[in-house]
Design an enzyme around this catalytic site. Structure first.
Site, PDB file in Angstrom:
ATOM      1  N   HIS A 277      -0.230  -0.189  -1.797  1.00  0.00           N
ATOM      2  CA  HIS A 277       0.680   0.343  -2.828  1.00  0.00           C
ATOM      3  C   HIS A 277       0.539   1.857  -2.995  1.00  0.00           C
ATOM      4  O   HIS A 277       1.343   2.479  -3.698  1.00  0.00           O
ATOM      5  CB  HIS A 277       0.406  -0.329  -4.170  1.00  0.00           C
ATOM      6  CG  HIS A 277      -0.892   0.076  -4.778  1.00  0.00           C
ATOM      7  ND1 HIS A 277      -2.095  -0.389  -4.302  1.00  0.00           N
ATOM      8  CD2 HIS A 277      -1.171   0.926  -5.791  1.00  0.00           C
ATOM      9  CE1 HIS A 277      -3.071   0.155  -5.003  1.00  0.00           C
ATOM     10  NE2 HIS A 277      -2.538   0.955  -5.915  1.00  0.00           N
TER      11      HIS A 277
ATOM     12  N   HIS B 188       1.938   7.255  -4.534  1.00  0.00           N
ATOM     13  CA  HIS B 188       1.772   5.963  -5.205  1.00  0.00           C
ATOM     14  C   HIS B 188       3.140   5.305  -5.327  1.00  0.00           C
ATOM     15  O   HIS B 188       3.994   5.775  -6.064  1.00  0.00           O
ATOM     16  CB  HIS B 188       1.162   6.200  -6.586  1.00  0.00           C
ATOM     17  CG  HIS B 188       0.597   4.979  -7.209  1.00  0.00           C
ATOM     18  ND1 HIS B 188       1.385   3.979  -7.744  1.00  0.00           N
ATOM     19  CD2 HIS B 188      -0.683   4.584  -7.370  1.00  0.00           C
ATOM     20  CE1 HIS B 188       0.607   3.033  -8.224  1.00  0.00           C
ATOM     21  NE2 HIS B 188      -0.649   3.371  -8.014  1.00  0.00           N
TER      22      HIS B 188
END
Length: 154
Positions: free
Chosen positions: A59, A74
């Site tokens: 992620h 992110h």
């Protein structure tokens, strides 16, 4: 030394303050920008700088530039809770990369279906002695070939 940081994906550029997470919005992790993906379909996410993949978490990832500047990308907010669903790493920790090299595949729709935001913070870590400048216009569409930040000093 001035480092140019490129957009890791195609989308609309925003200031960090719009991110629905105080850790990013208040620059607790570091300064940067946010990108809202242009599509929710499966897509590549690219290295924003030439350097080495220091961390690959599915992620999120960190690439340390050749000049030593760590850049965090992110994908989405709280997407760690997806346990890897919607993410497929292409590169591994320790890999040398160039700006624009694909690092992973991401399907933002998976996060949306889970009720999560898909805003992508791009953060300069270890920035206390560096000058960070946004070089693209907010609310503009950017692609992975577009410069979004410059980092100097440090």
């Amino acid at each position: 030394m001035t480092l140019t940081v490129h957009a890791p994906l195609t989308g609309r550029l925003y200031p960090l303050e719009v991110v629905d997470d105080p850790v990013f919005a208040h620059e607790i992790v570091g300064p940067g920008v946010a990108i809202m993906p242009a599509t929710h379909e499966r897509q590549h996410v690219y290295s924003p700088v030439d350097g080495t993949v220091a961390k690959m978490m599915g992620h999120a990832f960190v690439v340390v530039s050749r000049s030593g500047v760590p850049v965090l990308v992110h994908m989405g907010i709280n997407t760690i809770n997806l346990d890897g669903a919607g993410f497929e790493a292409i590169r591994r920790e320790g890999d040398s990369v160039r700006a624009g090299d694909p690092l992973l595949h991401w399907t933002p729709q998976v996060a949306l279906d889970a009720g999560l935001a898909v805003t992508v913070p791009v953060i300069i870590l270890d920035s206390k002695t560096r000058s960070i400048d946004v070089v693209a216009d907010y609310d503009a569409q950017v692609t992975n070939s577009d410069a979004i930040l410059t980092v100097s000093g440090g």
